[in-house]
Scaffold this motif. Structure first.
Motif, mmCIF file in Angstrom:
data_model
loop_
_atom_site.group_PDB
_atom_site.id
_atom_site.type_symbol
_atom_site.label_atom_id
_atom_site.label_comp_id
_atom_site.label_asym_id
_atom_site.label_seq_id
_atom_site.Cartn_x
_atom_site.Cartn_y
_atom_site.Cartn_z
ATOM 1 N N PRO A 28 41.478 19.687 27.027
ATOM 2 C CA PRO A 28 40.432 18.559 27.323
ATOM 3 C C PRO A 28 39.297 18.552 26.209
ATOM 4 O O PRO A 28 39.061 19.785 25.631
ATOM 5 C CB PRO A 28 39.681 19.129 28.560
ATOM 6 N N GLY A 29 38.652 17.513 25.773
ATOM 7 C CA GLY A 29 37.768 17.413 24.781
ATOM 8 C C GLY A 29 37.693 15.963 24.156
ATOM 9 O O GLY A 29 38.396 15.248 24.706
ATOM 10 N N GLY A 30 36.861 15.930 23.187
ATOM 11 C CA GLY A 30 36.838 14.696 22.582
ATOM 12 C C GLY A 30 35.639 14.607 21.404
ATOM 13 O O GLY A 30 35.292 15.777 20.937
ATOM 14 N N LYS A 31 35.385 13.518 21.028
ATOM 15 C CA LYS A 31 34.482 13.578 19.757
ATOM 16 C C LYS A 31 32.875 13.392 20.307
ATOM 17 O O LYS A 31 32.624 12.838 21.414
ATOM 18 C CB LYS A 31 34.856 11.938 19.111
ATOM 19 N N PRO A 32 32.037 14.084 19.709
ATOM 20 C CA PRO A 32 30.684 14.161 19.966
ATOM 21 C C PRO A 32 30.103 12.846 19.885
ATOM 22 O O PRO A 32 30.253 11.927 19.040
ATOM 23 C CB PRO A 32 30.061 14.927 19.072
ATOM 24 N N GLU A 33 29.024 12.351 20.944
ATOM 25 C CA GLU A 33 28.316 11.235 20.872
ATOM 26 C C GLU A 33 27.283 11.577 19.822
ATOM 27 O O GLU A 33 26.901 12.756 19.539
ATOM 28 C CB GLU A 33 27.746 11.069 22.198
#
Length: 132
Positions: A28-33
């Protein structure tokens, strides 16, 4: 830049997710805003994707790697990976097509993201072997 989180269940299995429209399982995860730290992005993505709510400061840094992107050809990612302390259950959100708990002692499936296969799993295996 991406942030990802290692999450474990009561059986010591590692949570992996497959996002809609993709074929690889990953953390799970992704790009920072804008303005988010790596830990803030990881905590937000964990809550959004699988309903696990933790404050960013509770996440434990595991490492940072450059890896091939799982679902974007000829793309590299700069990934910061954390571990969520404790034992968890997870429920997929709308953006997650499927979750799978990975038995680290068993045979690994061939549909895992490069960040997992090339960096995180070898590190976890070395740590497990050192503790044995």
């Amino acid at each position: 830049m991406v942030s990802a989180v290692c999450v474990y269940d009561a059986h010591g299995r590692l949570l992996t997710v497959r996002k809609r429209g993709t074929d690889k399982f990953m953390h799970p995860g992704g790009k920072p805003e804008a303005g988010e730290s790596a830990a803030q992005a990881a905590a937000r993505e964990l809550a959004e994707e699988v309903g696990i709510v933790l404050p960013p400061e509770a996440l434990q840094p595991l490492g940072r790697w450059l890896a091939d992107a799982a679902n974007e050809a000829a793309t590299r990612i700069d990934a910061t990976v954390f571990t969520a302390p404790g034992i968890w259950t997870a429920a997929p959100s709308a953006e997650i097509a499927e979750i799978r708990w990975l038995d680290l002692a068993g045979e690994l499936p061939g549909d895992l993201a490069p960040l997992l296969t090339d960096h995180v799993l070898p590190l976890l295996a070395a740590a497990r072997d050192a503790g044995a």
